[in-house]
Design a protein around this motif. Structure first.
Motif, PDB file in Angstrom:
ATOM      1  N   ALA A 257       0.957   5.532   4.168  1.00  7.72           N
ATOM      2  CA  ALA A 257       0.129   4.406   4.548  1.00  7.72           C
ATOM      3  C   ALA A 257       0.339   4.232   5.996  1.00  7.72           C
ATOM      4  O   ALA A 257      -0.847   3.814   6.373  1.00  7.72           O
ATOM      5  CB  ALA A 257       0.660   3.059   3.660  1.00  7.72           C
TER       6      ALA A 257
ATOM      7  N   VAL B  51      -2.254   6.382   7.709  1.00  6.66           N
ATOM      8  CA  VAL B  51      -3.429   5.669   7.722  1.00  6.66           C
ATOM      9  C   VAL B  51      -3.620   4.823   8.738  1.00  6.66           C
ATOM     10  O   VAL B  51      -4.697   4.627   9.450  1.00  6.66           O
ATOM     11  CB  VAL B  51      -4.074   5.477   6.213  1.00  6.66           C
ATOM     12  CG1 VAL B  51      -5.185   4.935   6.135  1.00  6.66           C
ATOM     13  CG2 VAL B  51      -3.841   6.333   5.347  1.00  6.66           C
TER      14      VAL B  51
ATOM     15  N   ALA C 276      -7.195  11.548   8.267  1.00  3.58           N
ATOM     16  CA  ALA C 276      -7.264   9.780   8.579  1.00  3.58           C
ATOM     17  C   ALA C 276      -7.757   9.947   9.869  1.00  3.58           C
ATOM     18  O   ALA C 276      -8.804   8.934   9.924  1.00  3.58           O
ATOM     19  CB  ALA C 276      -5.888   9.384   8.380  1.00  3.58           C
TER      20      ALA C 276
ATOM     21  N   TRP D 187       0.817  -1.239  -0.153  1.00  7.33           N
ATOM     22  CA  TRP D 187      -0.123   0.109  -0.047  1.00  7.33           C
ATOM     23  C   TRP D 187       0.820   1.162   0.090  1.00  7.33           C
ATOM     24  O   TRP D 187       0.627   2.251  -0.521  1.00  7.33           O
ATOM     25  CB  TRP D 187      -0.893  -0.070   1.053  1.00  7.33           C
ATOM     26  CG  TRP D 187      -2.252  -0.847   0.844  1.00  7.33           C
ATOM     27  CD1 TRP D 187      -2.412  -1.704  -0.136  1.00  7.33           C
ATOM     28  CD2 TRP D 187      -3.033  -1.393   1.914  1.00  7.33           C
ATOM     29  NE1 TRP D 187      -3.772  -2.295   0.056  1.00  7.33           N
ATOM     30  CE2 TRP D 187      -3.967  -2.168   1.320  1.00  7.33           C
ATOM     31  CE3 TRP D 187      -2.988  -1.326   3.354  1.00  7.33           C
ATOM     32  CZ2 TRP D 187      -5.142  -2.924   2.189  1.00  7.33           C
ATOM     33  CZ3 TRP D 187      -4.142  -1.755   3.930  1.00  7.33           C
ATOM     34  CH2 TRP D 187      -4.971  -2.560   3.484  1.00  7.33           C
TER      35      TRP D 187
ATOM     36  N   PHE E 135      -6.145   8.036  -0.446  1.00  3.80           N
ATOM     37  CA  PHE E 135      -4.969   7.102  -0.030  1.00  3.80           C
ATOM     38  C   PHE E 135      -3.986   6.666  -1.038  1.00  3.80           C
ATOM     39  O   PHE E 135      -2.762   6.877  -0.688  1.00  3.80           O
ATOM     40  CB  PHE E 135      -5.612   5.795   0.348  1.00  3.80           C
ATOM     41  CG  PHE E 135      -4.636   4.566   0.592  1.00  3.80           C
ATOM     42  CD1 PHE E 135      -4.273   4.696   2.015  1.00  3.80           C
ATOM     43  CD2 PHE E 135      -4.507   3.587  -0.142  1.00  3.80           C
ATOM     44  CE1 PHE E 135      -3.484   3.740   2.580  1.00  3.80           C
ATOM     45  CE2 PHE E 135      -3.591   2.765   0.327  1.00  3.80           C
ATOM     46  CZ  PHE E 135      -3.033   2.645   1.772  1.00  3.80           C
ATOM     47  N   TYR E 136      -4.145   6.602  -2.103  1.00  4.50           N
ATOM     48  CA  TYR E 136      -3.303   6.353  -3.334  1.00  4.50           C
ATOM     49  C   TYR E 136      -2.565   7.575  -3.778  1.00  4.50           C
ATOM     50  O   TYR E 136      -1.337   7.575  -3.893  1.00  4.50           O
ATOM     51  CB  TYR E 136      -3.833   5.782  -4.498  1.00  4.50           C
ATOM     52  CG  TYR E 136      -4.189   4.208  -4.310  1.00  4.50           C
ATOM     53  CD1 TYR E 136      -3.126   3.499  -3.759  1.00  4.50           C
ATOM     54  CD2 TYR E 136      -5.412   3.882  -4.124  1.00  4.50           C
ATOM     55  CE1 TYR E 136      -3.495   1.676  -3.511  1.00  4.50           C
ATOM     56  CE2 TYR E 136      -5.996   2.537  -3.982  1.00  4.50           C
ATOM     57  CZ  TYR E 136      -4.955   1.328  -3.773  1.00  4.50           C
ATOM     58  OH  TYR E 136      -5.135   0.156  -3.568  1.00  4.50           O
TER      59      TYR E 136
END
Length: 531
Positions: free
Chosen positions: A373, A376, A432, A134, A349-350
């Motif tokens: 990542a 998050v 987040a 991720w 997120f990406y």
């Protein structure tokens, strides 16, 4: 109303029979056995009804049927029928028979604790496997020669695969069992992840990335809905009647810890070796999780209904999803908010990976991408811990959902004007945490409005609707990042996310009992409830 039925007076002597209204006769009968009761007459369909007769541990009879609305309290040690006033949304006339073990309400017995441990183990392993990539997935796609548009389009094909296969895999979960669905998910995801690694080595054309991305989406759909439905049914079967936010919050905390470890490790390993190694690690952990699930996970509190007609079953599942989801107003409005919340969330997120690298100033600092990542992941841990505590401060679950949605959208809009790395990092962390606090509350709200038999189906359908937002949002916002830059794309995402708020307000306006389920007895916005 009394029904008089003739008997021979000998085999069946004259007697009174009291019926209890329940929503799922088969589930109640199975659960009664788990709580120490016996089946005196197996669930049987008669014109207009489905009946069963169960005996409590003292051998007294109780008859359940799917209609009516009577309540009886039995003082026995294990089995009781309680809470006519505690309606379960979706039941006939709002009435449902609750069976529970003696003891304090909400307390976990040994069976419920075992269920929770299995759920947390599965969550830990699966999230760890998934999170290895991720932190570097977008960089992996760009390193393979894809443009920003193509990279986010590949992610959109992944999301499209989830949309395409949510209903068919829901048939697997409901027809073959949640355990079978989980096992198929580990196999499919491991195989498609290895194909991704091969495409990277071959610098394959975009169309091949699109195809394998769809297969990755298929792998995840075997998990969505099935694991959560397995948990809730097993907890209810074990006699746990406490708030789901507590268990789901713990699951989110475990998921966050696993994601933190996996994403940071993935970023560091990629920097020390190359971008392909984390994908191979994911494959290895998924294979291990197949063995763990095969050993520990068994369907309880739920009986699969297998079918030899997959297309007919798919239509039935889709029909049930609409009937128990979109046609149920408070559920419908939560589902309609999902494309805006989930769609933007998937993109953000990406996009965090290249966005933070751009602000940091070093395009090969993969550990910084892993940090995205990790943010998050840490938010999942903190959000899962905060969710039940925040819930104790407010009476309505929708209060948490609405405030969370507004705050996260405003933070994304502010990010559109930030150029400092550390300020952006702090705001993204706050975004987040705010988003993750609302997640267990939303899950509990939906689960309390869905019947056991349709739970996996409706949850999968909810995931489908949320994923459909990602199919549109990712290429749209990815293109805006190409044209205007990442900060502007995040601000646009914040505006889109605000569209979800009116739907959440509409769900609140339905006054569903699930909105105040397990609410604190005294809060500032307390309302009197009808008796």
């Amino acid at each position: 109303m009394a029904v008089v039925t003739a008997t021979d007076g000998v085999t069946v002597p004259p007697h009174w029979s009291v019926n209890f209204a329940v929503r799922d006769v088969d589930f109640i009968a199975q659960r009664a056995v788990g709580l120490g009761g016996t089946i005196l007459m197996a669930p049987t369909s008669t014109p207009g009804f489905r009946n069963a007769v169960i005996g409590d541990p003292q051998r007294r009879r109780h008859r359940g049927q799917r209609a009516g609305g009577l309540t009886h309290t039995h003082p026995g040690r294990f089995l009781c029928a309680s809470a006519l006033a505690r309606a379960d949304a979706g039941g006939e006339n709002g009435n449902v028979l609750h069976l529970r073990r003696g003891g304090d309400a909400g307390a976990m017995n040994a069976a419920a604790r075992k269920t929770q441990r299995i759920y947390l183990t599965l969550t830990l392993g699966n999230t760890l496997a998934a999170s290895f990539i991720w932190g570097i997935n977008t960089l992996f796609l760009l390193d393979a020669g894809l443009s920003n548009l193509e990279a986010f389009a590949a992610n959109a094909f992944f999301t499209a695969g989830m949309v395409l296969f949510e209903v068919p895999t829901g048939v697997v979960a409901d027809g073959w069992g949640r355990r079978v669905s989980f096992l198929l998910g580990t196999v499919t995801l491991a195989a498609s992840t290895y194909l991704y690694y091969l495409l990277w080595q071959l610098s394959a054309p975009f169309w091949s990335w699109a195809v394998v991305s769809v297969l990755l989406g298929l792998g995840f759909t075997f998990f969505s809905g099935a694991v959560e439905a397995w948990l809730v049914d097993a907890l209810r079967f074990a006699g746990y009647d406490g708030g789901l936010e507590t268990v789901l919050g713990r699951g989110q905390m475990v998921s966050g810890v696993a994601m933190l470890a996996g994403s940071v490790a993935g970023g560091v390993i990629a920097q020390v070796t190359d971008l392909g190694v984390p994908f191979l690690l994911r494959v290895g952990v998924l294979v291990a999780m197949f063995g763990v699930a095969f050993w520990l996970m068994h369907d309880v509190g739920f009986t699969p209904e297998r079918t030899t007609h997959p297309l007919r079953a798919t239509r039935a599942v889709l029909s049930a999803s609409i009937e128990n989801g979109l046609k149920n107003p408070p559920v419908r409005y939560v589902m309609l908010a999902a494309p805006f919340n989930a769609g933007v969330g998937i993109y953000v997120f990406y996009a965090l990976q290249p966005y933070l690298l751009e602000l940091f100033g070093d395009p090969r600092a993969y550990s910084i991408a892993g940090l995205a990542a990790a943010i998050v992941a840490g938010a999942e841990v903190l959000g899962g811990w905060l969710a039940p505590r925040v819930r104790r401060l407010v009476r309505k679950r929708t209060t948490v959902l609405i405030l969370s949605g507004i705050a996260s959208a405003l933070i994304l809009i502010v990010l559109g004007f930030i150029q400092e790395f550390w300020v952006a990092l702090a705001l993204l962390t706050l975004w987040a945490v705010v988003a993750e606090v609302g997640m267990p509350v939303r899950q509990a709200y939906l689960n309390d409005m869905i019947a056991s038999k349709q739970r996996a189906t409706v949850l999968s359908f909810d995931s489908l609707i949320g994923s459909s937002g990602g199919v549109v949002a990712q290429p749209l916002l990815g293109r805006s990042a190409d044209v205007y830059g990442y900060p502007a794309s995040l601000a646009i995402g914040g505006v889109i996310e605000l569209i979800a708020v009116p739907f959440l307000l509409a769900s609140r306006a339905q006054h569903a009992r699930a909105d105040v389920a397990n609410a604190p007895t005294s809060t500032p916005d307390a309302e009197s409830q009808p008796s």
